[in-house]
Motif scaffolding. Structure first.
Motif, mmCIF file in Angstrom:
data_model
loop_
_atom_site.group_PDB
_atom_site.id
_atom_site.type_symbol
_atom_site.label_atom_id
_atom_site.label_comp_id
_atom_site.label_asym_id
_atom_site.label_seq_id
_atom_site.Cartn_x
_atom_site.Cartn_y
_atom_site.Cartn_z
ATOM 1 N N ASP A 422 46.164 62.361 44.070
ATOM 2 C CA ASP A 422 45.962 61.010 43.554
ATOM 3 C C ASP A 422 45.577 60.053 44.678
ATOM 4 O OD1 ASP A 422 46.394 59.542 40.890
ATOM 5 O OD2 ASP A 422 47.315 58.211 42.356
ATOM 6 N N ILE A 423 46.213 60.203 45.846
ATOM 7 C CA ILE A 423 45.867 59.363 46.996
ATOM 8 C C ILE A 423 44.429 59.610 47.412
ATOM 9 C CG2 ILE A 423 46.350 58.985 49.446
ATOM 10 C CD1 ILE A 423 49.316 59.594 48.781
ATOM 11 N N ARG A 424 44.022 60.874 47.433
ATOM 12 C CA ARG A 424 42.659 61.214 47.824
ATOM 13 C C ARG A 424 41.641 60.582 46.864
ATOM 14 N NH1 ARG A 424 41.224 67.468 48.134
ATOM 15 N NH2 ARG A 424 41.559 67.229 45.874
ATOM 16 N N GLU A 425 41.970 60.564 45.553
ATOM 17 C CA GLU A 425 41.042 60.036 44.561
ATOM 18 C C GLU A 425 41.047 58.514 44.507
ATOM 19 O OE1 GLU A 425 42.171 61.824 40.912
ATOM 20 O OE2 GLU A 425 41.639 63.876 41.538
ATOM 21 N N ARG A 426 42.224 57.885 44.704
ATOM 22 C CA ARG A 426 42.343 56.447 44.491
ATOM 23 C C ARG A 426 42.149 55.614 45.753
ATOM 24 N NH1 ARG A 426 44.853 55.177 39.527
ATOM 25 N NH2 ARG A 426 45.893 56.951 38.537
ATOM 26 N N SER A 427 42.300 56.217 46.930
ATOM 27 C CA SER A 427 42.331 55.418 48.156
ATOM 28 C C SER A 427 41.054 54.580 48.320
ATOM 29 C CB SER A 427 42.530 56.320 49.376
ATOM 30 O OG SER A 427 41.536 57.322 49.437
ATOM 31 N N GLY A 428 39.905 55.139 47.935
ATOM 32 C CA GLY A 428 38.658 54.387 48.047
ATOM 33 C C GLY A 428 38.658 53.142 47.180
ATOM 34 N N GLN A 429 39.120 53.268 45.931
ATOM 35 C CA GLN A 429 39.171 52.117 45.026
ATOM 36 C C GLN A 429 40.205 51.104 45.493
ATOM 37 O OE1 GLN A 429 37.093 51.551 42.389
ATOM 38 N NE2 GLN A 429 38.057 49.539 42.355
ATOM 39 N N VAL A 430 41.350 51.593 46.011
ATOM 40 C CA VAL A 430 42.378 50.698 46.544
ATOM 41 C C VAL A 430 41.806 49.863 47.686
ATOM 42 C CG1 VAL A 430 44.552 50.652 47.839
ATOM 43 C CG2 VAL A 430 44.333 52.124 45.839
ATOM 44 N N GLU A 431 41.053 50.511 48.577
ATOM 45 C CA GLU A 431 40.459 49.803 49.714
ATOM 46 C C GLU A 431 39.453 48.760 49.241
ATOM 47 O OE1 GLU A 431 38.577 51.017 54.069
ATOM 48 O OE2 GLU A 431 38.971 52.556 52.549
ATOM 49 N N ARG A 432 38.628 49.101 48.253
ATOM 50 C CA ARG A 432 37.644 48.141 47.736
ATOM 51 C C ARG A 432 38.325 46.952 47.064
ATOM 52 N NH1 ARG A 432 34.978 53.045 46.692
ATOM 53 N NH2 ARG A 432 35.797 53.168 44.563
ATOM 54 N N ASN A 433 39.390 47.213 46.310
ATOM 55 C CA ASN A 433 40.122 46.121 45.655
ATOM 56 C C ASN A 433 40.731 45.167 46.682
ATOM 57 O OD1 ASN A 433 39.490 47.161 43.173
ATOM 58 N ND2 ASN A 433 41.508 48.013 42.754
ATOM 59 N N LEU A 434 41.312 45.744 47.744
ATOM 60 C CA LEU A 434 41.903 44.893 48.776
ATOM 61 C C LEU A 434 40.838 44.054 49.474
ATOM 62 C CD1 LEU A 434 44.689 46.917 50.646
ATOM 63 C CD2 LEU A 434 44.911 44.777 49.409
ATOM 64 N N GLU A 435 39.686 44.645 49.742
ATOM 65 C CA GLU A 435 38.591 43.895 50.363
ATOM 66 C C GLU A 435 38.172 42.714 49.491
ATOM 67 O OE1 GLU A 435 35.531 46.724 51.051
ATOM 68 O OE2 GLU A 435 36.509 47.633 52.806
ATOM 69 N N THR A 436 38.113 42.952 48.162
ATOM 70 C CA THR A 436 37.757 41.873 47.235
ATOM 71 C C THR A 436 38.787 40.755 47.263
ATOM 72 O OG1 THR A 436 36.650 43.469 45.790
ATOM 73 C CG2 THR A 436 37.206 41.347 44.831
ATOM 74 N N VAL A 437 40.075 41.131 47.246
ATOM 75 C CA VAL A 437 41.155 40.138 47.256
ATOM 76 C C VAL A 437 41.114 39.306 48.533
ATOM 77 C CG1 VAL A 437 43.663 39.862 47.349
ATOM 78 C CG2 VAL A 437 42.664 41.496 45.758
ATOM 79 N N ILE A 438 40.987 39.971 49.680
ATOM 80 C CA ILE A 438 40.992 39.266 50.970
ATOM 81 C C ILE A 438 39.750 38.385 51.102
ATOM 82 C CG2 ILE A 438 40.895 39.604 53.464
ATOM 83 C CD1 ILE A 438 42.529 42.208 52.988
ATOM 84 N N GLU A 439 38.606 38.894 50.654
ATOM 85 C CA GLU A 439 37.366 38.120 50.734
ATOM 86 C C GLU A 439 37.438 36.859 49.881
ATOM 87 O OE1 GLU A 439 32.624 38.685 49.637
ATOM 88 O OE2 GLU A 439 33.949 40.437 49.756
ATOM 89 N N ASP A 440 37.937 36.994 48.634
ATOM 90 C CA ASP A 440 38.051 35.819 47.755
ATOM 91 C C ASP A 440 39.069 34.832 48.298
ATOM 92 O OD1 ASP A 440 36.204 37.000 46.179
ATOM 93 O OD2 ASP A 440 37.560 37.517 44.526
ATOM 94 N N ARG A 441 40.146 35.345 48.886
ATOM 95 C CA ARG A 441 41.168 34.456 49.438
ATOM 96 C C ARG A 441 40.618 33.688 50.636
ATOM 97 N NH1 ARG A 441 46.363 37.696 50.115
ATOM 98 N NH2 ARG A 441 46.233 37.649 47.850
ATOM 99 N N THR A 442 39.853 34.370 51.471
ATOM 100 C CA THR A 442 39.250 33.713 52.635
ATOM 101 C C THR A 442 38.241 32.655 52.192
ATOM 102 O OG1 THR A 442 39.485 35.773 53.884
ATOM 103 C CG2 THR A 442 37.989 34.103 54.769
ATOM 104 N N ARG A 443 37.430 32.993 51.175
ATOM 105 C CA ARG A 443 36.447 32.047 50.667
ATOM 106 C C ARG A 443 37.134 30.821 50.080
ATOM 107 N NH1 ARG A 443 34.235 34.960 46.819
ATOM 108 N NH2 ARG A 443 32.983 36.202 48.268
ATOM 109 N N GLY A 444 38.283 31.041 49.408
ATOM 110 C CA GLY A 444 39.018 29.919 48.834
ATOM 111 C C GLY A 444 39.571 28.999 49.903
#
Length: 450
Positions: A422-444
Motif C-alpha cells: 500500500d505504501i508503494r502504491e500510495r506514496s506518490g499520490q501522498v507526495e502530490r497531495n502534500l505538494e498541493t497543500v503546501i503550495e496553496d498555503r504558501t500562495r495564500g
C-alpha cells in the motif's frame, strides 16, 4: 405492511449467507464447487428448522423442499446452463405482529405462484426467529419450461412489490403507499453512526462551512469552488448535486438531510447577516502567532524520507500516531483522505518501526517479508502433513499449538506485506497531495497584507 427485496445469488463461497448452512458433499457433473456451495447454502438457510418451526412453514412449488437443490441442478444441467447466477432470493417482511405465521406463509406462497409458479421451481419458507415475521422465497434462475434465465432488472423488482402490495390490500393489510427513495447505503450508515468520516458527512461539513460565510448564491458557489467541489445548481433540474474533490459520482444534496434541500440551502444563505463577509475577510487576514517552543511539526521535519512524508501527511490530517485525533481545517484535497487516516497512521508507525526511509529500503523489507512468509508457510504445511498421521496425544497437542502460533505469525506477516504494498502504491499520490497543500498555503500567505 410488507417490504420486499430481491437478491442475485452467485457461485461465491464468500457469500454473506454461506455461514448459515452446511453444504452437502455430493457432486453434480458440470457444476463448480462455488455454484454447489451457494445453491446449497441459500436453500439450507431458507428452510432452517430453527427459524421455521421444524419446517412447518416451508412449501415447494414445482419441486420438493428436501430435494430442491438437486432438482434445481437437474433443470440447469438439462438446458446446459450451470454457471452465473444460480438462483434468486426474494425476502418479504411484515410489520411486527401484523400477521400470523400461517397468514404470512399463505401470502408468500400466493405471491410466489403468481410471480414464478408457471415457469420456475420455488421454495417458500416463513421465518419466525425475529420480531418481524418474514418470508424467504428462493427460485431457480433457469426455467424448467423453456430453459430461459430469469431476468433480474428494476422492472421485475417493481413487479414483485406491486404483487405483494395488491395481495396485502386484498387481505386488508397495510402497505407503504409512498415508499422512500434510495436510502443511504448500510455501510455509510454504520460509519456515520460510529462517528467515522464518510463522503456524506464530509460533504455536509463543506456545505455548512460554505453556507455560513455566504450572503448570496454567487458567494456560496465561490466558497464551494475554493473547497474543490463541483456543483450543479441548474434551476431547471429537480435536484441540486455536489461532487466532492477526487470523486466522479455526484451526491444529491437532499440525500444529506432535511437541511440540505434546495429550498433550505437558499433559506439558510439568505437568512445570513451581511456581517458574514467581514468575518470571512478577518479570517483571511488573520496573522498566525509565532512561538519559539518546539512543535510536533518541527519534530516531523527532523525526520527523512518516507517516514517524514507519512508523518507529515498524518499531521495534515490531524491524526498523528500516539496522539488523539485533533480536528483541523483541512485542505480540499485531504477531505476524502480522512476515510483512510487509520491506514496512514498504521503505515507511519510501520515505517518508523523498521527505519524505512527510501523506496529501496521498502523493497528490501518486502523481499524479507515474502521470504519469511514462504518459510513459515512451509513449516506450517509440514506440521499439518504430520498431523494426518497417528501420533501420541501429547505430541499431537504440541503440533497443533505450533500450527496456531505459525498461523498467527503468518497473519502478522501478511498484514505487514499489505502495508508495504500500500505504501508503494500510495506514496506518490501522498507526495502530490502534500505538494498541493503546501503550495496553496504558501500562495495564500503571499496574498495576505503585511
Amino acid at each position: 405492511m410488507a417490504v420486499t427485496k430481491i437478491k442475485r445469488i452467485r457461485g461465491n463461497p464468500g457469500d454473506p449467507l454461506s455461514y448459515i448452512g452446511n453444504p452437502e458433499k455430493t457432486r453434480n457433473r458440470g457444476f463448480s464447487e462455488a455454484d454447489r456451495q451457494a445453491l446449497a447454502d441459500i436453500i439450507a438457510y431458507a428452510a432452517d428448522e430453527k427459524k421455521t418451526e421444524k419446517q412447518y412453514f416451508t412449501t415447494g412449488i414445482n419441486c420438493d423442499v428436501e430435494n430442491a437443490r438437486e432438482q434445481f441442478n437437474i433443470t440447469k444441467l438439462s438446458f446446459n446452463k450451470t454457471g452465473g447466477i444460480v438462483c434468486g432470493h426474494c425476502m418479504q417482511s411484515f410489520d411486527g405482529y401484523e400477521v400470523t405465521p400461517e397468514v404470512a406463509h399463505e401470502i408468500g406462497v400466493q405471491m410466489a405462484k403468481e410471480l414464478w409458479g408457471d415457469r420456475f421451481q420455488v421454495v417458500v419458507a416463513t421465518h419466525l426467529n425475529t420480531n418481524n415475521v418474514h418470508n424467504h422465497i428462493v427460485f431457480n434462475s433457469v426455467s424448467f419450461v423453456d430453459g430461459k434465465r430469469f431476468h433480474f432488472c428494476t422492472e421485475e423488482t417493481m413487479r414483485i412489490r406491486a404483487v405483494s402490495d395488491r395481495i396485502c390490500r386484498e387481505r386488508n393489510l397495510s402497505v407503504i403507499e409512498h415508499p422512500e427513495g434510495k436510502r443511504v447505503p448500510y455501510s455509510l450508515y454504520k460509519m456515520e453512526k460510529a462517528g467515522m468520516p464518510t463522503r456524506y458527512n464530509v460533504a455536509r461539513q463543506a456545505l455548512d462551512e460554505a453556507i455560513s460565510v455566504s450572503a448570496n448564491m454567487e458567494e456560496f458557489k465561490s466558497e464551494l469552488k475554493k473547497r474543490g467541489y463541483l456543483y450543479q445548481f441548474n434551476p431547471r433540474r429537480k435536484y441540486w448535486t455536489v461532487t466532492p474533490p477526487g470523486w466522479t459520482k455526484a451526491i444529491r444534496t437532499d440525500r444529506l438531510g432535511d437541511q440540505y434541500t434546495r429550498e433550505m440551502i437558499q433559506q439558510r444563505i439568505f437568512s445570513n447577516d451581511i456581517g458574514v463577509r467581514m468575518q470571512r475577510m478577518r479570517n483571511e487576514c488573520r496573522s498566525t502567532n509565532h512561538y519559539d517552543l518546539k512543535r510536533r511539526i518541527d519534530k516531523i521535519m527532523g525526520r527523512s524520507g518516507l517516514e517524514k512524508l507519512y508523518l507529515r501527511y498524518c499531521y495534515e490530517l490531524g491524526y498523528l500516531p500516539k496522539y488523539r485525533q485533533n480536528p483541523v481545517r483541512l485542505h480540499a484535497v485531504l477531505k476524502e483522505e480522512l476515510l483512510k487516516c487509520d491506514l496512514y497512521s498504521e503505515e507511519a508507525k510501520f515505517l518508523a518501526r523498521y527505519n524505512i526511509s527510501t523506496k529501496e529500503d521498502l523493497e528490501k523489507k518486502m523481499k524479507s517479508l515474502m521470504e519469511d512468509y514462504s518459510s513459515i508457510s512451509a513449516q506450517r504445511s509440514e506440521l499439518r502433513q504430520k498431523l494426518r498421521r497417528k501420533m501420541p496425544v501429547e505430541e499431537e497437542a504440541q503440533c497443533r499449538e505450533k500450527v496456531r502460533e505459525l498461523t498467527a505469525e503468518l497473519k502478522d506477516t501478511r498484514k505487514e506485506l499489505k502495508l508495504c504494498r500500500d505504501i508503494r502504491e500510495r506514496s506518490g499520490q501522498v507526495e502530490r497531495n502534500l505538494e498541493t497543500v503546501i503550495e496553496d498555503r504558501t500562495r495564500g500567505k503571499e496574498r495576505k497584507p503585511l
